[in-house]
Design an enzyme around this catalytic site. Sequence first.
Site, short mmCIF file in Angstrom:
data_model
loop_
_atom_site.label_atom_id
_atom_site.label_comp_id
_atom_site.label_asym_id
_atom_site.label_seq_id
_atom_site.Cartn_x
_atom_site.Cartn_y
_atom_site.Cartn_z
N TYR A 53 -21.97 -5.29 -19.78
CA TYR A 53 -20.56 -4.92 -19.94
C TYR A 53 -19.95 -5.63 -21.15
CZ TYR A 53 -15.59 -4.42 -18.80
OH TYR A 53 -14.24 -4.14 -18.84
N SER A 108 -12.40 -5.38 -23.87
CA SER A 108 -12.20 -6.32 -22.77
C SER A 108 -12.20 -7.74 -23.29
CB SER A 108 -13.32 -6.17 -21.73
OG SER A 108 -13.29 -7.21 -20.78
#
Length: 262
Positions: free
Chosen positions: A168, A153
């Site tokens: 995350y 990401s």
Amino acid sequence: MTTQTSPAQSTASTRTAVVTGAASPRGIGRATARRLASDGWAVAVLDLDGDASQATAEELTDEFGVPARGFTADVTDEASVDAAVAAVERDLPVIGGLANIAGVTSPTRFFETTLEEWNRIMTINATGTYVVTKRVASVMRDNGYGRIVNMSSVSAIRGGGVFGGVPYSAAKAAILGFTRALARELGPVGITVNSVTPGVVDTDIRAGSTTPELEAKLSADVPVGRQATVHEIAALFAFLLREEAGYITGATYDINGGSHIS
């Protein structure tokens, strides 16, 4: 049944691509499975929702005329993954590609996180990538060929700042290190390993944790002025999984609409 063909079919048609997290209707995994099927790959759809996996696979066969099967798999559980991959080996052509896409996110601020949430985010994203890769890569090693692409990401590069919080971002950063080290180790046996770091994408991964106002802000913060489509991310996965991408390994591919320069 409608069968579509593409120039990539000649190199993909005798191999299977395993795609995790591929059953969500608006997800990157499903879009990637569709793109690979359109390129002529046989496709193994792995997802926690086995019924949705099988339904997705049936759609791929009906629309693209390729062998496809759906399997129930908990990416965090070795026994579950082993059983699913064994079924792939039994039912489909030799495995040649792996797209590790299964994952979850969380916007929780650091001081509001719990150890339980930290472990959940890390386990599904990072450990799940490890578990699936270890099982599939062993098949690729025995065959002397493989293409592995891992979902990271933009949060791993920027340190958050998009939607996902600290757990995350940490999990997705772990995937980058995993990818580079594994690429170094598996290159000599014919396997490439790369990662993709999308920016904000129009999917359901933020469902229940967002608002129309936040979605508008996420789009406005991107220099190109919009979120990525799942099809744009899928196209990058498909490129890196092709035989012709054999000299690309250990690389991180940004696809974020210019977010790094905003």
